[in-house]
Motif scaffolding. Structure first.
Motif, short mmCIF file in Angstrom:
data_model
loop_
_atom_site.label_atom_id
_atom_site.label_comp_id
_atom_site.label_asym_id
_atom_site.label_seq_id
_atom_site.Cartn_x
_atom_site.Cartn_y
_atom_site.Cartn_z
N UNK A 7 0.82 -1.21 0.00
CA UNK A 7 0.00 0.00 0.00
C UNK A 7 0.85 1.26 0.00
N UNK A 8 1.99 1.23 0.70
CA UNK A 8 2.86 2.39 0.72
C UNK A 8 3.55 2.58 -0.64
N UNK A 9 3.98 1.46 -1.24
CA UNK A 9 4.57 1.54 -2.57
C UNK A 9 3.58 2.14 -3.57
N UNK A 10 2.30 1.79 -3.44
CA UNK A 10 1.29 2.34 -4.34
C UNK A 10 1.12 3.84 -4.13
N UNK A 11 1.27 4.31 -2.90
CA UNK A 11 1.19 5.75 -2.64
C UNK A 11 2.34 6.48 -3.32
N UNK A 12 3.57 5.93 -3.15
CA UNK A 12 4.72 6.57 -3.81
C UNK A 12 4.49 6.65 -5.32
N UNK A 13 3.98 5.55 -5.89
CA UNK A 13 3.82 5.50 -7.35
C UNK A 13 2.73 6.45 -7.83
N UNK A 14 1.69 6.63 -7.02
CA UNK A 14 0.68 7.63 -7.37
C UNK A 14 1.30 9.03 -7.45
N UNK A 15 2.17 9.32 -6.50
CA UNK A 15 2.78 10.64 -6.46
C UNK A 15 3.65 10.95 -7.66
N UNK A 16 4.11 9.92 -8.37
CA UNK A 16 4.97 10.15 -9.53
C UNK A 16 4.29 10.99 -10.60
N UNK A 17 2.97 10.86 -10.73
CA UNK A 17 2.28 11.59 -11.79
C UNK A 17 2.28 13.09 -11.53
N UNK A 18 2.25 13.48 -10.25
CA UNK A 18 2.41 14.88 -9.93
C UNK A 18 3.83 15.37 -10.20
N UNK A 19 4.80 14.54 -9.84
CA UNK A 19 6.20 14.87 -10.10
C UNK A 19 6.44 15.02 -11.60
N UNK A 20 5.82 14.13 -12.38
CA UNK A 20 6.02 14.16 -13.84
C UNK A 20 5.52 15.46 -14.45
N UNK A 21 4.38 15.96 -13.99
CA UNK A 21 3.86 17.20 -14.56
C UNK A 21 4.82 18.36 -14.34
N UNK A 22 5.44 18.40 -13.17
CA UNK A 22 6.40 19.47 -12.88
C UNK A 22 7.68 19.30 -13.68
N UNK A 23 8.13 18.05 -13.85
CA UNK A 23 9.36 17.80 -14.61
C UNK A 23 9.20 18.20 -16.07
#
Length: 641
Positions: free
Chosen positions: A235-251
């Motif tokens: 469940x924690x790994x899934x949270x980290x991976x969800x956050x990647x999409x926000x990081x991607x927009x900024x990158x």
């Protein structure tokens, strides 16, 4: 012109040894870290541009992979400096569909507007983020389902968490305000478990933003749930991976904002994926065939031992079943093939962004290919369905055939070592294919949470991988407007690989030579008087923990192996010639050679081992190609048929 896949004996040998290594242990080594989830601190000049391009391409490949399956694994390259503008060239294992390509082009159109100053960067982040969530909502929903279905999440008690926070108050530098914020964030986690199917776009966007905030609480999460990186709950790994999409927009927006000349304009084009190739073992006894090449007269003995290790009544039948599969050209190999066939489009920036970490065989072939493409990470898992690139040109076909033959010989040598040294040993832990989020390995060491300024900590030890160990630190939350006004997301880096170290602008230039070699430069060592005796060594495997420099002593120890296929290197009596022109016989020369290769952007080299008693004449096959010699006739220093 018709496609020309590798066939015949070359393919049979390759598939057989690949299947053997897979059966012995599908994990072939320690995974390397990925920079997809890392934030960037202060950088400058060309280094900054290079790092932002890497982040951009990894993020682009991530959003291109719209499903959580093997066929959707994607890769991306950047073609810049052409009169018609910049092209993001993308590929997926099973091909990029037209609807995905159209939505990616819409995202790039927004980036062009940011680069032209028509759209403010903060507005660009919001628009790109909405497009990404729309494009990848299937993946996002699956991650949310993973969180919602976790029994561990259902059992979390806010009261128990608050009591635990009071207990650890003296051992963590997080202030009261940060701990209160963390409790509020955790309450939203409990709400996720009650999420209904088919949530609206606004709801999904809010949950991705919430998941992105988890980074700033990684230390407290580690304390509260007593986690370790090697035991990361799903469940924690899934949270980290969800956050990647926000990081991607900024990158994506950051590259357009800070290097607008790359968007002059930019467009997206895809590579057509070849069809999977059905394959069945053609030899009557494929296991016996591969063992004869690997262990010779001891074949019967090893078949008997494999019967016990595999717990198989008939290991030959089991092995034949493993060899019956559909062969697939991975996305990285599709891009490699595209540029071999279209050299006029060859990128100056030879980096391939990936949505998941590259596999073991992609990593090996990229290291051996003369175009010197590289990726940011490798999970070191071997897939028996992997096949080399497919060609439609006879000359390129011969190159791929030669590369496949060399790769087969390398794997046969590895298989011999595995059979002799590790047969029956426990298998290596299988790492995650995809990237996750911040490491919790340092979560019990002091760190600043909620600080207003950027902090970077340079590790004095080499990178240590744990499952989904990607960022290695704590990201400090800023809202979108605040982020884009400074174009910097604040982050602490506590564990770094070679490229992660480059993210830290405070690393003095005098120390860069200590950092550049880890996991990047690879040598293919061959005994000049016996070509069957060879080894391939990655500098990351011989890096000294205390100095962070490649160890000459470790290298000599590996080369000194005097077994049938070892090099039998004798320190003081032998030396090696790198790429047919650089003589290395001491630590000083070795380190200087590494710096030279780095300066030349050469990540893969051939090194022939000689004895000082042998005349120094370099054999024809190890000559560097003459200026008039066509480059595609030389592969890893060996002429192509």
């Amino acid at each position: 012109m018709h496609s020309l896949p590798i066939t015949g004996t070359v393919r049979d040998r390759f598939v057989e040894v690949s299947a053997l290594l897979y059966q012995l242990d599908p994990v072939r080594g320690e995974p390397t870290a990925h920079d997809l989830d890392q934030e960037l601190t202060h950088e400058s000049g060309m280094l900054k541009e290079r790092l932002l391009k890497r982040k951009f391409l990894n993020s682009f490949a991530l959003i291109c992979a719209t499903k959580k399956d093997g066929p959707s694994v994607s890769a991306a390259c950047l073609e810049e400096g052409f009169p018609d503008g910049t092209v993001v060239r993308i590929a997926s294992n099973s091909g990029v569909c037209d609807t995905v390509l159209l939505q990616l082009q819409q995202i790039v159109t927004i980036l062009n507007q940011v680069a032209d100053r028509v759209l403010h960067p903060s507005a660009g982040v919001a628009d790109v983020f909405q497009r990404i969530v729309t494009l990848d909502r299937t993946n996002i929903w699956l991650y949310l389902k993973d969180i919602a279905s976790s029994q561990q999440v259902s059992n979390i008690s806010i009261e128990a968490v608050e009591m635990r926070l009071q207990e650890i108050e003296s051992s963590t530098p997080a202030g009261l305000f940060a701990r209160v914020q963390f409790v509020e964030w955790l309450k939203q986690l409990l709400e996720v478990k009650d999420i209904k199917p088919n949530p609206g776009l606004d709801s999904l966007m809010g949950l991705v933003r919430w998941a992105q905030e988890a980074r700033q609480y990684s230390e407290l999460i580690g304390h509260i749930f007593s986690m370790t990186d090697c035991d990361l709950p799903r469940w924690l790994s899934s949270i980290w991976k969800l956050g990647r999409y926000g990081v991607a927009s900024k990158a994506l927006v950051r590259l357009a904002s800070e290097f607008p000349s790359l968007f002059n304009p930019m467009r997206v084009e895809s590579v057509v994926a070849p069809q999977a190739i059905p394959y069945k073992a053609t030899r009557e006894s494929p296991l016996r065939s591969v063992l004869k090449r690997v262990v010779g007269h001891r074949t019967d003995d090893y078949i008997s031992r494999l019967r016990a290790v595999w717990n198989a009544r008939n290991p030959e039948t089991e092995f034949r079943n493993v060899c019956s599969l559909d062969l697939v050209v991975h996305a990285e190999m599709q891009l490699l093939s595209f540029y071999d066939h279209h050299p006029e489009r060859m990128p100056n920036f030879r980096f391939i962004g990936v949505s998941k970490k590259s596999c073991y065989l992609c990593h090996l072939l990229l290291a051996a290919h003369p175009n010197l493409f590289n990726v940011s990470s490798c999970h070191q898992k071997l897939y028996p369905r992997w096949i080399p690139p497919i060609s439609s040109d006879p000359t390129i076909y011969r190159r791929y055939r030669n590369l496949t033959s060399n790769l087969t010989k390398t794997m046969e040598s590895i298989a011999k070592q595995e059979l002799e040294g590790r047969l029956g040993a426990p298998r290596r832990a299988a790492p995650a294919d995809s990237t996750g989020g911040p490491s919790l390995s340092d979560s019990r060491t002091p760190a600043v949470i909620g600080a207003a300024t950027s902090i970077s900590v340079r590790s004095e030890s080499p990178p240590v991988y744990r499952e989904d160990d990607e960022m290695g630190g704590v990201a400090v939350k800023q809202d979108s407007d605040q982020l884009m006004s400074s174009s910097i997301e604040v982050v602490e880096l506590s564990r770094t690989s070679m490229d992660e170290c480059e993210l830290v602008g405070s690393v003095p230039d005098t120390q860069m030579s200590d950092l550049f070699t880890s996991s990047r430069i690879v040598f293919h060592f061959i005994r000049a008087d016996d070509m069957s005796r060879q080894d391939i060594i990655c500098m990351g495997d011989i890096t000294c923990p205390s100095t962070r420099r490649p160890s000459w002593e470790k290298l000599i120890k590996i080369l000194a192996d005097d077994s049938d296929f070892g090099l039998g290197f004798k320190h003081g009596q032998d030396y090696f010639m790198v790429n047919g022109r650089i003589r290395v016989g001491s630590e000083r020369q070795f380190l200087a050679c590494l710096q030279y290769l780095y300066n030349m952007n050469n990540w893969s080299s051939e090194a022939l081992v000689y004895s000082v008693k042998i005349q120094d004449a370099t054999p024809v096959h190890s000559r560097a190609p003459a200026a008039t010699e066509p480059r595609d006739q030389i592969v890893s220093g060996v002429p192509v048929d």
